[in-house]
Design an enzyme around this catalytic site. Structure first.
Site, PDB file in Angstrom:
ATOM      1  N   SER A  10      -4.603  -8.000  -4.707  1.00  0.00           N
ATOM      2  CA  SER A  10      -4.006  -6.718  -4.314  1.00  0.00           C
ATOM      3  C   SER A  10      -2.836  -6.979  -3.381  1.00  0.00           C
ATOM      4  O   SER A  10      -3.010  -7.436  -2.243  1.00  0.00           O
ATOM      5  CB  SER A  10      -5.067  -5.857  -3.613  1.00  0.00           C
ATOM      6  N   HIS A  35      -2.773  -6.180  -8.699  1.00  0.00           N
ATOM      7  CA  HIS A  35      -3.270  -4.850  -8.330  1.00  0.00           C
ATOM      8  C   HIS A  35      -2.279  -4.235  -7.334  1.00  0.00           C
ATOM      9  O   HIS A  35      -2.000  -4.801  -6.287  1.00  0.00           O
ATOM     10  CB  HIS A  35      -4.647  -5.025  -7.687  1.00  0.00           C
ATOM     11  N   ASP A  37      -1.510  -0.891  -5.097  1.00  0.00           N
ATOM     12  CA  ASP A  37      -1.982   0.382  -4.545  1.00  0.00           C
ATOM     13  C   ASP A  37      -0.800   1.293  -4.278  1.00  0.00           C
ATOM     14  O   ASP A  37       0.116   0.929  -3.536  1.00  0.00           O
ATOM     15  CB  ASP A  37      -2.709   0.150  -3.214  1.00  0.00           C
ATOM     16  N   HIS A  68      -3.100   1.312  -9.003  1.00  0.00           N
ATOM     17  CA  HIS A  68      -4.221   2.054  -8.418  1.00  0.00           C
ATOM     18  C   HIS A  68      -3.639   3.249  -7.669  1.00  0.00           C
ATOM     19  O   HIS A  68      -3.030   3.077  -6.607  1.00  0.00           O
ATOM     20  CB  HIS A  68      -4.990   1.116  -7.470  1.00  0.00           C
ATOM     21  N   GLY A 147      -6.645   3.201   1.765  1.00  0.00           N
ATOM     22  CA  GLY A 147      -5.620   3.412   2.792  1.00  0.00           C
ATOM     23  C   GLY A 147      -5.110   2.134   3.426  1.00  0.00           C
ATOM     24  O   GLY A 147      -3.926   2.016   3.695  1.00  0.00           O
ATOM     25  N   GLY A 150      -7.988  -5.018   4.886  1.00  0.00           N
ATOM     26  CA  GLY A 150      -8.637  -5.609   6.049  1.00  0.00           C
ATOM     27  C   GLY A 150      -9.741  -4.784   6.700  1.00  0.00           C
ATOM     28  O   GLY A 150     -10.113  -5.050   7.837  1.00  0.00           O
ATOM     29  N   ASP A 180     -13.334  -3.008  -4.873  1.00  0.00           N
ATOM     30  CA  ASP A 180     -12.042  -3.051  -4.187  1.00  0.00           C
ATOM     31  C   ASP A 180     -12.278  -2.800  -2.706  1.00  0.00           C
ATOM     32  O   ASP A 180     -12.855  -1.783  -2.321  1.00  0.00           O
ATOM     33  CB  ASP A 180     -11.121  -1.964  -4.776  1.00  0.00           C
ATOM     34  N   GLY A 181     -11.813  -3.724  -1.870  1.00  0.00           N
ATOM     35  CA  GLY A 181     -11.947  -3.593  -0.429  1.00  0.00           C
ATOM     36  C   GLY A 181     -12.921  -4.604   0.139  1.00  0.00           C
ATOM     37  O   GLY A 181     -14.049  -4.722  -0.333  1.00  0.00           O
ATOM     38  N   GLY A 202      -7.300  -8.368  -1.326  1.00  0.00           N
ATOM     39  CA  GLY A 202      -5.986  -8.361  -0.685  1.00  0.00           C
ATOM     40  C   GLY A 202      -5.899  -9.392   0.430  1.00  0.00           C
ATOM     41  O   GLY A 202      -5.389 -10.501   0.240  1.00  0.00           O
ATOM     42  N   SER A 203      -6.470  -9.048   1.584  1.00  0.00           N
ATOM     43  CA  SER A 203      -6.262  -9.903   2.761  1.00  0.00           C
ATOM     44  C   SER A 203      -6.917 -11.274   2.631  1.00  0.00           C
ATOM     45  O   SER A 203      -6.477 -12.224   3.278  1.00  0.00           O
ATOM     46  CB  SER A 203      -6.738  -9.190   4.033  1.00  0.00           C
TER      47      SER A 203
HETATM   48  C1  DX5 Z   1      -7.368  -0.070  -0.208  1.00  0.00           C
HETATM   49  C2  DX5 Z   1      -6.861  -0.739  -1.450  1.00  0.00           C
HETATM   50  C3  DX5 Z   1      -7.226  -2.160  -1.650  1.00  0.00           C
HETATM   51  C4  DX5 Z   1      -6.776  -3.073  -0.539  1.00  0.00           C
HETATM   52  C5  DX5 Z   1      -7.878  -4.055  -0.315  1.00  0.00           C
HETATM   53  O1  DX5 Z   1      -6.821   1.198  -0.153  1.00  0.00           O
HETATM   54  O2  DX5 Z   1      -7.285  -0.020  -2.598  1.00  0.00           O
HETATM   55  O3  DX5 Z   1      -6.734  -2.636  -2.909  1.00  0.00           O
HETATM   56  O4  DX5 Z   1      -5.601  -3.794  -0.809  1.00  0.00           O
HETATM   57  O5  DX5 Z   1      -7.572  -4.823   0.783  1.00  0.00           O
HETATM   58  P1  DX5 Z   1      -8.610  -5.868   1.384  1.00  0.00           P
HETATM   59  O6  DX5 Z   1      -8.969  -6.811   0.294  1.00  0.00           O
HETATM   60  O7  DX5 Z   1      -7.874  -6.511   2.501  1.00  0.00           O
HETATM   61  O8  DX5 Z   1      -9.805  -5.076   1.875  1.00  0.00           O
HETATM   62 ZN    ZN Z   2      -6.757  -0.783  -4.619  1.00  0.00          ZN
END
Ligand code: DX5
Ligand code: ZN
Length: 227
Positions: A10, A35, A37, A68, A147, A150, A180-181, A202-203
């Site tokens: 992401s 991905h 967002d 997304h 939103g 992390g 996701d998340g 993501g992070s």
């Molecule tokens: C949150 C997003 C995620 C986000 C996840 O609104 O939908 O895709 O990038 O980030 P991490 O993996 O850092 O929780």
């Molecule tokens: Zn997402």
């Protein structure tokens, strides 16, 4: 190389100044799809990207792009993201008053469709419209409220993955089950053991060493499958 568990990086957590480099590094190290967002500052308290990010990245990456939509009124924007060549559009079920209509609109654009479900939402809408489950390609159990990257992992996630697996079987559907998340090498094993096969991260991916982070995540996911 084929991985048993799909990992979709992401880019919300990527370095926007070197986005092309970061996205290509994630692709090269086994990312199944980029991905993206999309946030509108209304449905979520943050802004991220607009439609142009999809066409811009499309010129560089070779893996599919999943958009997304973390926005209100996603119906209005589906055609824009499809025309920008998103390979899949994911909507948040709580933003769609007529979910079958929305999924149909995505598919009619020739694009794969996905649904995201927030931590405080159940599967009632899906159970009331089981035909949708045979239409979609991905069901995302949100382990955080949309939103931000992390955030901490919500404990409701694991039982919801199990329920999603049962629902898929009951309806003879074949969608991927994603989370996701807060997906990282610590949370991935429980997620995978519960039955999810698609990790959006993501992070934990966009660190100083993207290759090492992707490898760590793939390894922790595959190890959980082997047990
Ligand atoms: C949150 C997003 C995620 C986000 C996840 O609104 O939908 O895709 O990038 O980030 P991490 O993996 O850092 O929780
Ligand atoms: Zn997402």
């Amino acid at each position: 190389m084929d991985y048993p568990i799909k990992i979709s990086p992401s880019i919300l957590s990527a370095d926007f100044g070197t986005l092309r480099h970061d996205a290509l590094a994630a692709e090269k190290n086994g990312g199944c799809a980029i991905h993206i967002d999309i946030m509108d500052g209304h449905y979520v308290h943050n802004f991220s990207f607009g439609v142009n990010i999809v066409s811009a990245l499309k010129r560089h990456v070779h893996i599919p792009i999943v958009t997304h939509l973390e926005i209100d009124n996603p119906d209005v924007f589906i055609s824009d993201f499809a025309r920008a060549e998103s390979n899949m559009v994911v909507v948040q079920e709580d933003t769609c008053p007529h979910l079958p209509y929305t999924i149909n609109a995505i598919k009619e654009m020739g694009v794969k469709a996905g649904i995201g479900i927030n931590p405080d939402r159940g599967f009632e809408k899906l159970e009331a419209n089981p035909e949708i489950l045979r239409e979609i390609d991905l069901l995302i159990i949100m382990a955080v409220y949309p939103g931000y990257g992390g955030q901490p992992f919500s404990p409701v996630t694991v039982p919801k993955i199990r329920r999603a697996c049962a629902m898929r079987e009951e309806t003879q559907a074949s969608f991927d089950i994603g989370v996701d998340g807060a997906v990282n090498s610590n949370t991935a094993p429980d997620i995978v053991r519960a039955g999810a096969n698609y990790l959006i991260a993501g992070s934990s991916v966009f660190t100083d060493d993207i290759a090492a982070s992707m490898k760590k995540l793939h390894t922790s996911a595959a190890a959980a499958l082997a047990i």
